[in-house]
Design a protein around this motif. Structure first.
Motif, mmCIF file in Angstrom:
data_model
loop_
_atom_site.group_PDB
_atom_site.id
_atom_site.type_symbol
_atom_site.label_atom_id
_atom_site.label_comp_id
_atom_site.label_asym_id
_atom_site.label_seq_id
_atom_site.Cartn_x
_atom_site.Cartn_y
_atom_site.Cartn_z
ATOM 1 N N THR A 198 -5.166 3.364 -3.526
ATOM 2 C CA THR A 198 -4.421 3.148 -4.657
ATOM 3 C C THR A 198 -5.122 3.681 -5.999
ATOM 4 O O THR A 198 -4.597 4.061 -6.916
ATOM 5 C CB THR A 198 -4.186 1.515 -4.744
ATOM 6 N N ARG A 254 -4.661 7.194 -6.039
ATOM 7 C CA ARG A 254 -3.335 7.498 -6.519
ATOM 8 C C ARG A 254 -3.254 7.372 -7.976
ATOM 9 O O ARG A 254 -2.693 8.072 -8.797
ATOM 10 C CB ARG A 254 -2.262 6.744 -6.027
ATOM 11 N N TRP A 274 0.688 -1.216 0.089
ATOM 12 C CA TRP A 274 0.059 0.065 -0.040
ATOM 13 C C TRP A 274 0.941 1.333 -0.005
ATOM 14 O O TRP A 274 0.594 2.318 -0.885
ATOM 15 C CB TRP A 274 -0.771 -0.086 1.282
ATOM 16 N N ARG A 310 -3.676 -3.763 -6.451
ATOM 17 C CA ARG A 310 -4.701 -3.919 -7.351
ATOM 18 C C ARG A 310 -4.797 -5.594 -7.561
ATOM 19 O O ARG A 310 -6.071 -6.202 -7.906
ATOM 20 C CB ARG A 310 -4.640 -3.551 -8.794
ATOM 21 N N PRO A 342 2.173 0.499 -4.974
ATOM 22 C CA PRO A 342 0.695 0.404 -5.055
ATOM 23 C C PRO A 342 0.097 -0.167 -6.380
ATOM 24 O O PRO A 342 -0.939 -0.830 -6.540
ATOM 25 C CB PRO A 342 0.332 1.960 -5.355
ATOM 26 N N GLU A 343 1.328 -0.621 -7.236
ATOM 27 C CA GLU A 343 0.983 -1.348 -8.376
ATOM 28 C C GLU A 343 0.478 -2.592 -7.930
ATOM 29 O O GLU A 343 -0.270 -3.311 -8.641
ATOM 30 C CB GLU A 343 2.106 -1.338 -9.447
ATOM 31 N N SER A 364 -6.636 0.286 1.526
ATOM 32 C CA SER A 364 -5.475 0.248 0.483
ATOM 33 C C SER A 364 -5.865 0.117 -1.154
ATOM 34 O O SER A 364 -5.422 0.905 -1.846
ATOM 35 C CB SER A 364 -4.776 -1.213 0.482
#
Length: 553
Positions: free
Chosen positions: A128, A131, A84, A92, A88-89, A124
């Motif tokens: 994400t 962002r 997180w 998902r 962040p990629e 999270s």
């Protein structure tokens, strides 16, 4: 607004690509408005990542010792927090995987664990997505500001070193993770087997995270070098961490920082041959010390005009070609060594408050230094010893060690090893905290330690200062010395008290700056202090005896 505004250093016209637009006006405001809200965590600095990793390790151990969660959930829940904040990629993919894992393995789990996992996934994934949308808006705004003008970055033939450290650490961390998973069935106790699986999965997850970070960083850095990139004229400064702070071209007063990014001069990546390795090491050491000295000064320093290559957005790679800090020097190319970190709207006010506090601290330090300088009496030998705050630090360290002992989570082999290592570490640290001594004579200073006293000549002692809770002595060869003790700034300000470390650092700094204030005699072996290892050995033996008496029944 910064507290030390100067006219920005101008970049030579030859270093600015044809048609390069200034990043200012409406485009900069739109880009800044696309930044994340303050409650959404941005990509942390490297020291924050290290702290997060340690907290995640402790959280994984605590979950396994205090709950009945399956080992895979114990490993994945702390990793979700790491991803997180740092990657962040991955969220998902890890978010849905965590939901499926809870649904499959969560039968019979207490409702607090289920609610906590659900809140973690929701927070999270939401952060994400926010962002990702902010990143798209920032990228679109930056491309519009560049107005289609691109240029091939200079020094594109410099070897790409981005991500190498993460790749090496990731490969090294994967080995114990695989070993723990492969040997988990060899442990006799059920708790030991579960801990081996959980720690193996956690170590393997961290290893894959480091490998992914290194791969993505190197891939983005290579892509920036290979093709023409959008260019923008900006202003750049430095923050207290020596990271580059980017401002709009029409913001010479540094009213609104747009983002920060860790950078490294391109010349630092050149000249790696063996024929001049010693010269490079010495130059790198001198530059590091200059950066450490500069990091003490309040404020971001003077701004410099620069050309930004790349598309600035959250997590992007960029290149800065900026005006040199010294007049007459050629422009300096700085490659990013970390991702772009956009700054929220309220950052400007917080930065101003930090600069004002730093300016007040500097004024107080200068006043203290003047007072100490006036009171220094030249003596043959000068000594400083551990005091009340150091005894308090030693007591807190021993209390922390005793807390692990009294916690008594279980009697597994893993917990016994942790207790043993914690106690031995305290046995090594407590004698230093309680019995440290600094002896100054005409040749330099002497530091007593576990082994023989260490001598540091005056010419090799670069600085003495108090940083946060630590008294730090910076040495030219890089082998610095530090000792930590509690401090309460608000109480010191209210009662007009001076921390012992501040007074010691001011006195030593005066001696470093003015040889006339240094002691005139030579110290003897008794004055330099005895080795501390006998005290550490006694504490270590006592700790082992306490553990043995607990485990024997």
């Amino acid at each position: 607004m910064t507290t030390n505004v100067r006219e920005p250093s101008l970049l030579p016209a030859s270093a600015i690509p044809d048609g390069c637009a200034a990043w200012n006006g409406e485009h900069a405001r739109v880009w800044a408005a696309a930044a994340l809200p303050s409650w959404v965590p941005v990509r942390p600095r490297r020291w924050s990542v290290e702290l997060t990793l340690w907290c995640a390790v402790l959280a994984a151990f605590g979950l396994l010792a205090t709950t009945d969660l399956p080992p895979d959930l114990v490993a994945l829940l702390p990793l979700q927090i790491v991803w997180w904040l740092w990657r962040p990629e991955v969220v998902r993919f890890s978010g849905p995987a965590l939901v499926v894992l809870v649904a499959v393995r969560g039968t019979g789990l207490p409702w607090p664990a289920l609610v906590g996992a659900a809140l973690l996934v929701l927070a999270s994934v939401t952060a994400t997505e926010l962002r990702a949308r902010a990143r798209a808006r920032q990228r679109e705004s930056a491309l519009a500001a560049a107005d289609g003008v691109t240029a091939l970055p200079p020094d594109a033939d410099v070897p790409v070193r981005r991500g190498g450290l993460f790749l090496r650490f990731g490969a090294g961390l994967a080995v114990p993770g695989v070993v723990l998973l492969a040997t988990s069935g060899l442990w006799h106790g059920t708790g030991d087997r579960q801990l081996a699986v959980a720690e193996g999965l956690f170590a393997l997850g961290l290893a894959l995270t480091l490998l992914l970070s290194g791969t993505l960083g190197r891939r983005r850095a290579t892509a920036l070098r290979m093709t023409p990139a959008p260019v923008l004229r900006v202003l750049v400064g430095k923050d207290e961490h020596e990271d580059a702070v980017i401002y709009a071209a029409d913001d010479p007063q540094a009213l609104r920082p747009l983002f920060t990014v860790a950078t490294r001069a391109a010349r630092d990546d050149e000249g790696e041959g063996d024929d001049k390795g010693d010269q490079d090491d010495e130059a790198a050491r001198e530059e590091l010390e200059e950066l450490l000295e500069a990091a003490v000064a309040p404020g971001p320093g003077p701004l410099r005009e620069a050309v930004l290559y790349g598309t600035p957005c959250d997590g992007a790679e960029i290149l800065l070609v900026g005006a040199a800090e010294e007049p007459g020097e050629p422009p300096v190319a700085e490659w990013s060594t970390g991702p772009v970190r956009p700054l929220p709207e309220g950052t400007a006010g917080r930065r101003l408050a930090r600069e004002e506090r730093a300016a007040l601290r500097k004024a107080r330090d200068e006043e203290l230094a003047e007072g100490v300088r006036a009171e220094i009496a030249v003596v043959p030998v000068r000594q400083w010893r551990a005091g009340a705050v150091d005894r308090l630090a030693g007591f807190l360290t021993a209390l922390w060690c005793a807390g692990y002992f009294l916690l008594a989570i279980d009697d597994s082999l893993w917990f016994r090893a942790l207790l043993l290592l914690t106690g031995l570490m305290c046995a090594v640290r407590v004698p230093v905290k309680l019995r440290w001594r600094i002896t100054a004579d005409r040749t330099g200073i002497w530091l007593n330690r576990l082994r023989a006293p260490r001598h540091i000549p005056w010419d090799d002692l670069r600085a003495a200062r108090r940083e946060s809770f630590e008294l730090q002595l910076r040495v030219r060869d890089g082998d610095n010395w530090a000792v930590a003790a509690p401090r309460w700034p608000w109480l010191q300000r209210r009662r007009q008290l001076t921390h012992p470390y501040d007074a010691l650092a001011a006195e030593l700094s005066a001696m470093i700056a003015d040889p006339a204030l240094r002691p005139t005699g030579e110290s003897g072996a008794k004055e330099r202090g005895r080795p501390l290892w006998p005290f550490a050995v006694i504490l270590g033996i006592a700790w082992i005896a306490v553990l043995v008496t607990r485990w024997l029944p």
